[in-house]
Design a protein around this motif. Structure first.
Motif, short mmCIF file in Angstrom:
data_model
loop_
_atom_site.label_atom_id
_atom_site.label_comp_id
_atom_site.label_asym_id
_atom_site.label_seq_id
_atom_site.Cartn_x
_atom_site.Cartn_y
_atom_site.Cartn_z
N ASP A 147 0.89 -1.36 0.00
CA ASP A 147 -0.12 -0.03 0.12
C ASP A 147 0.78 1.13 0.07
O ASP A 147 0.49 2.13 -0.66
CB ASP A 147 -0.95 -0.14 1.16
CG ASP A 147 -1.77 -1.20 0.93
OD1 ASP A 147 -2.31 -1.51 -0.01
OD2 ASP A 147 -2.68 -1.44 2.24
N GLU A 148 2.02 1.17 0.78
CA GLU A 148 2.74 2.44 0.89
C GLU A 148 3.54 2.64 -0.62
O GLU A 148 3.61 3.90 -0.74
CB GLU A 148 3.92 2.34 1.88
CG GLU A 148 4.86 1.24 1.85
CD GLU A 148 6.03 1.76 1.03
OE1 GLU A 148 6.33 3.07 0.85
OE2 GLU A 148 7.10 1.01 0.45
N TRP A 149 3.57 1.82 -1.17
CA TRP A 149 4.11 1.86 -2.76
C TRP A 149 3.09 2.59 -3.53
O TRP A 149 3.67 3.23 -4.27
CB TRP A 149 4.76 0.54 -3.16
CG TRP A 149 5.46 0.67 -4.60
CD1 TRP A 149 6.72 0.70 -4.75
CD2 TRP A 149 4.65 0.63 -5.78
NE1 TRP A 149 7.07 0.70 -6.28
CE2 TRP A 149 5.89 0.59 -6.82
CE3 TRP A 149 3.44 0.74 -6.24
CZ2 TRP A 149 5.51 0.81 -8.29
CZ3 TRP A 149 3.19 0.65 -7.63
CH2 TRP A 149 4.15 0.68 -8.72
N CYS A 150 1.94 2.24 -3.53
CA CYS A 150 0.74 2.84 -4.37
C CYS A 150 0.74 4.21 -3.78
O CYS A 150 0.51 5.01 -4.62
CB CYS A 150 -0.35 1.97 -4.09
SG CYS A 150 -0.20 0.26 -4.68
N ALA A 151 0.83 4.55 -2.48
CA ALA A 151 0.77 5.71 -2.00
C ALA A 151 1.75 6.78 -2.57
O ALA A 151 1.63 8.02 -2.75
CB ALA A 151 0.50 5.89 -0.53
N LEU A 152 3.09 6.20 -2.56
CA LEU A 152 4.30 6.97 -2.91
C LEU A 152 4.03 7.35 -4.49
O LEU A 152 4.40 8.52 -4.83
CB LEU A 152 5.54 5.99 -2.87
CG LEU A 152 6.81 6.82 -3.25
CD1 LEU A 152 7.08 7.90 -2.26
CD2 LEU A 152 7.89 5.92 -3.25
N VAL A 153 3.69 6.13 -5.21
CA VAL A 153 3.23 6.83 -6.69
C VAL A 153 2.24 7.63 -6.76
O VAL A 153 2.49 8.72 -7.70
CB VAL A 153 3.11 5.24 -7.41
CG1 VAL A 153 2.34 5.70 -8.80
CG2 VAL A 153 4.22 4.49 -7.45
N ALA A 154 1.42 7.48 -6.14
CA ALA A 154 0.14 8.44 -6.13
C ALA A 154 0.70 10.02 -5.85
O ALA A 154 0.49 10.99 -6.51
CB ALA A 154 -1.09 8.32 -5.47
N PHE A 155 1.44 10.20 -4.68
CA PHE A 155 2.09 11.21 -4.49
C PHE A 155 2.93 12.07 -5.50
O PHE A 155 2.98 13.21 -5.68
CB PHE A 155 2.89 11.15 -3.35
CG PHE A 155 3.33 12.51 -2.78
CD1 PHE A 155 3.08 13.43 -2.14
CD2 PHE A 155 4.79 12.45 -3.30
CE1 PHE A 155 3.64 14.64 -1.81
CE2 PHE A 155 5.75 13.55 -3.00
CZ PHE A 155 5.20 14.75 -2.35
N ALA A 156 3.73 11.06 -5.85
CA ALA A 156 4.59 11.64 -6.90
C ALA A 156 3.77 11.95 -8.30
O ALA A 156 4.38 13.00 -8.89
CB ALA A 156 5.68 10.55 -7.45
N ALA A 157 3.03 11.38 -8.59
CA ALA A 157 2.07 11.69 -9.74
C ALA A 157 1.50 12.97 -9.47
O ALA A 157 1.50 13.79 -10.49
CB ALA A 157 1.21 10.63 -10.03
N ARG A 158 0.95 13.09 -8.31
CA ARG A 158 0.27 14.47 -8.16
C ARG A 158 1.31 15.81 -7.90
O ARG A 158 1.08 16.96 -8.53
CB ARG A 158 -0.46 14.64 -6.72
CG ARG A 158 -1.57 13.73 -6.66
CD ARG A 158 -2.41 14.07 -5.48
NE ARG A 158 -1.89 13.82 -4.34
CZ ARG A 158 -1.56 12.58 -3.86
NH1 ARG A 158 -2.32 11.41 -4.32
NH2 ARG A 158 -0.93 12.23 -2.49
N TYR A 159 2.46 15.63 -7.40
CA TYR A 159 3.18 16.63 -7.00
C TYR A 159 4.09 16.92 -8.27
O TYR A 159 4.29 18.08 -8.51
CB TYR A 159 4.34 16.31 -5.87
CG TYR A 159 5.26 17.08 -5.60
CD1 TYR A 159 5.01 18.13 -4.76
CD2 TYR A 159 6.70 17.23 -5.86
CE1 TYR A 159 5.68 19.17 -4.26
CE2 TYR A 159 7.58 18.36 -5.58
CZ TYR A 159 7.10 19.18 -4.63
OH TYR A 159 7.77 20.31 -4.31
N TYR A 160 4.55 15.79 -9.13
CA TYR A 160 5.22 16.15 -10.43
C TYR A 160 4.52 16.29 -11.68
O TYR A 160 4.98 16.30 -12.82
CB TYR A 160 6.20 15.26 -10.57
CG TYR A 160 7.44 15.17 -9.67
CD1 TYR A 160 8.38 16.37 -9.33
CD2 TYR A 160 7.57 14.25 -8.47
CE1 TYR A 160 9.28 16.20 -8.20
CE2 TYR A 160 8.52 14.06 -7.42
CZ TYR A 160 9.40 15.07 -7.37
OH TYR A 160 10.04 15.23 -6.26
#
Length: 706
Positions: free
Chosen positions: A94-107
């Motif tokens: 789940d934390e991997w998916c959350a990291l990807v979602a954060f990176a997609a939003r931020y960048y």
């Protein structure tokens, strides 16, 4: 070793129309489509499950996602079915998916683009049967048992290890070159692995091929439990190592910035070595900072005891400022191991040297004295090739690249002109293409020219054993493969090379034991560069390069030598050199931060760039002006400054014209809100008449330079 995370259980019998699943799939970077699509499957699947789904006429790998796509979901019977579930693998954490979602939003990228790019390319091509075959070939879990005993720690090192174990926020390990930061990493990792039989450690380095000693030390300490992840691996190796990490078989993952995306279900420690290095910032795709994502990832896992350590002798000003503000915990290693002294700075005023001399006579004499005593010297010249440009003295012609706003560099040994940006190569002309003059002159100096000069100047000098002096060169031309690089480094470590000439790659983390003198031949270009980060990078480069000298206290004592850093400069009174002489990074950082505060520059402001590439510069600038108009009235706009579009420093690259628009705000949330609302409008502009000639565009959040 405990059992690896279990794969998905067998699927129960199908019933009814099944369920709708949200699956992220790879999408073009700026296609304007949501990468989260809905598919039909007989049963619900956990988020993070890998599946193969139809996309147009293709079948692609996708990831079951925890978030639903925007808009109303279509009826289940209208959805295309999931074709295959890769049930042999446990779902991505789940934390991997959350990291990807954060990176997609931020960048400002699509979540599917980020998620699928983070997976090994070979995995994206596998079906369930192919995956089963790959899994059957995996070796068993490695045991993190030390193959080499850990050396005793100094009091400062011991305090640093304890501080990492007790940290409640990111740790900035500020240690002098040669102070033993690597041993702190290793023993902090060992503690984590001993406390938890399933724990995993991620260690990031700027460039894996430039730090072979670190990889050897990590493997010696943790044995078969170590895998590496970097672009130098073959696709099969990269997949095998990724699977070992995902299944929990690998306890330590060592890699470059791509490793920040590794699936590590029991991640408990992240180390970012040489955290200041710009290599951690990707310049393509989702232009992310692996260092910043490491901090974000550790924060999301803080409840599970995960910690992050950022280490450097010259921290980035962003990290240093965070430590001064209390957001990071500052831990210092002020002294070198074994009591070795730091190098003494010797400044050579180029205005008082013989005209046209590559090396000042005093520096050449110092090198000769060192080599005659059996010591080694390192010369830093951050420009490869023989000369930066070939010119005609009669008409002024210069060797320009036909595809870039740059010169073709003269490579004397190959009798070739090469562009170090696009790769274009051409033979050296017999005469000036403009006027026919046969007397073409190389202007400036590169590592090849310096190597040739040293071979001539030291031709009569002998080593203590009576053999001739040997000159070596380490740059992108002599280290085109990892094997060639390691061979050259091994020659230096064995003492087969007396004087090493190289670009900035010689300053990155190498533990040379017999180098006692380091010289920076021509660093002045960075003192007054248009890049506002240039002073920070120059100070780091010189301090790191000087740190290669005098690392072995016993050798220095036996030789009766003192480590020295020589700098040839026409500006010896520059404040940067005063701080360098004192090894005063805190003082230098305070001065630079004060300048940035006054100018409203990062870390006191937050920036993003909108870049456009087109067939003509006019087309790129016109599209950027239209894009700027589309930002009016959007959330956050009142707190964001949009500057006028301008050509990039290198306007033309590989035949493409480039321009950019800078956005700046003192409020990060305002900048992010504007970017999020602006990006859909930029997608819509792709088909506008003003976009004729536009090839591509991209948003770069937290850019390293303009």
């Amino acid at each position: 070793m405990p059992e690896a995370p279990s794969a998905l259980p067998p699927e129960p019998p199908a019933a009814g129309d099944g369920v709708a699943l949200t699956v992220v799939v790879p999408m073009p970077a700026h296609g304007g489509l949501d990468a989260r699509l809905s598919y039909r499957h007989p049963h619900a699947l956990p988020a993070g499950t890998l599946v193969r789904v139809p996309l147009g006429r293709r079948t692609v790998l996708g990831v079951v996602w925890p978030e639903a796509p925007d808009g109303a979901a279509p009826a289940r019977e209208a959805l295309r079915p999931v074709q295959e579930v890769l049930s042999a693998l446990p779902p991505l954490p789940d934390e991997w998916c959350a990291l990807v979602a954060f990176a997609a939003r931020y960048y400002q990228r699509s979540v599917g683009e980020v998620a699928l790019a983070a997976l090994p390319p070979a995995l994206r091509a596998l079906d369930a049967a192919g995956l089963q075959r790959r899994l059957a070939r995996l070796p068993g879990a490695g045991v993190a048992a030390p193959a080499a005993p850990a050396p005793p720690l100094t009091p400062d090192q011991q305090a640093a290890v304890q501080a990492i174990a007790a940290a409640d926020r990111p740790v900035l390990l500020f240690g002098a070159t040669g102070s033993g930061k690597t041993e702190v990493y290793l023993q902090a990792a060992a503690q984590v692995l001993q406390r938890d039989a399933q724990a995993q450690v991620l260690m990031l380095v700027p460039e894996i091929n430039l730090t072979p000693q670190l990889e050897a030390r990590v493997r010696a300490r943790f044995g078969a439990a170590v895998v590496t992840l970097h672009s130098g691996l073959t696709p099969a190796q990269r997949l095998r190592h990724w699977l070992a990490a995902h299944l929990g078989q690998a306890r330590v993952v060592l890699g470059t910035r791509t490793a920040v995306w590794a699936s590590l279900p029991r991640l408990r420690l992240i180390v970012v070595d040489e955290e200041h290095d710009p290599s951690y910032k990707s310049q393509e795709g989702a232009r992310h900072s692996a260092r910043d994502l490491a901090v974000v990832r550790a924060h999301r896992l803080a409840a599970h005891g995960c910690r992050v350590v950022l280490g450097s002798a010259t921290p980035s000003l962003e990290s240093w400022h965070a430590a001064q503000q209390g957001r990071y915990r500052l831990v210092e290693l002020p002294d070198r191991i074994g009591g070795a002294a730091r190098p003494v700075l010797r400044l050579l005023d180029l205005r008082q040297q013989p005209r046209g001399a590559l090396l000042a006579p005093a520096l050449l004499e110092a090198i000769q004295a060192r080599v005659a005593r059996g010591e080694q010297a390192l010369l830093l010249l951050n420009r490869r090739g023989y000369a930066p440009v070939l010119a005609c003295a009669d008409c002024g012609w210069t060797s320009g690249c036909p595809h870039c706003s740059a010169h073709l560099v003269f490579h004397k040994a190959e009798r070739a002109l090469r562009c170090h940006h696009c790769g274009h190569a051409a033979p050296v002309p017999r005469a000036c293409p403009e006027c026919g003059n046969v007397d073409l002159v190389p202007l400036g100096r590169g590592t090849q020219r310096l190597e040739e000069h040293l071979e001539q100047a030291l031709a009569d000098l002998r080593r203590p054993d009576g053999t001739p002096v040997r000159i070596g060169r380490l740059d992108a031309d002599t280290a085109r493969t990892p094997q060639a690089l390691q061979q050259r480094l091994a020659e230096v470590h064995r003492g087969d090379v007396d004087v090493l000439v190289g670009t900035q790659m010689v300053a990155k983390g190498h533990d040379f034991r017999r180098i006692t003198l380091v010289a920076a031949v021509n660093p002045d270009g960075a003192l007054f560069a248009s890049d506002w980060r240039a002073p920070e990078r120059l100070f780091a480069l010189l301090l790191q390069a000087g740190g290669r000298a005098g690392r072995d206290a016993a050798f220095m004592a036996a030789q009766g030598s003192r480590a020295e850093l020589w700098v040839q400069t026409a500006y010896p009174q520059h404040p940067l050199f005063a701080a360098l002489a004192r090894h005063d990074y805190p003082g230098f950082a305070a001065q630079q931060l004060e300048e940035r505060r006054a100018a409203g520059m990062p870390p006191f402001a937050h920036q993003a760039l909108l870049r456009a590439e087109a067939r003509t510069l006019e087309a790129a600038l016109a599209w950027l002006r239209l894009a700027a108009a589309q930002a009016d009235g959007l959330p956050g706009r009142a707190h964001v400054t949009l500057y006028a579009p301008v050509p990039m420093t290198m306007v033309r690259l590989a035949g493409v014209e480039r321009a950019q628009l800078l956005l700046e705000s003192a409020r990060r949330p305002a900048l992010q809100a504007l970017l999020a609302a602006w990006t859909p409008r930029l997608h819509a502009l792709r088909g506008a008449s003003a976009a004729r000639g536009l090839l591509r565009w991209a948003i770069d959040v937290d850019p390293l330079g303009y």
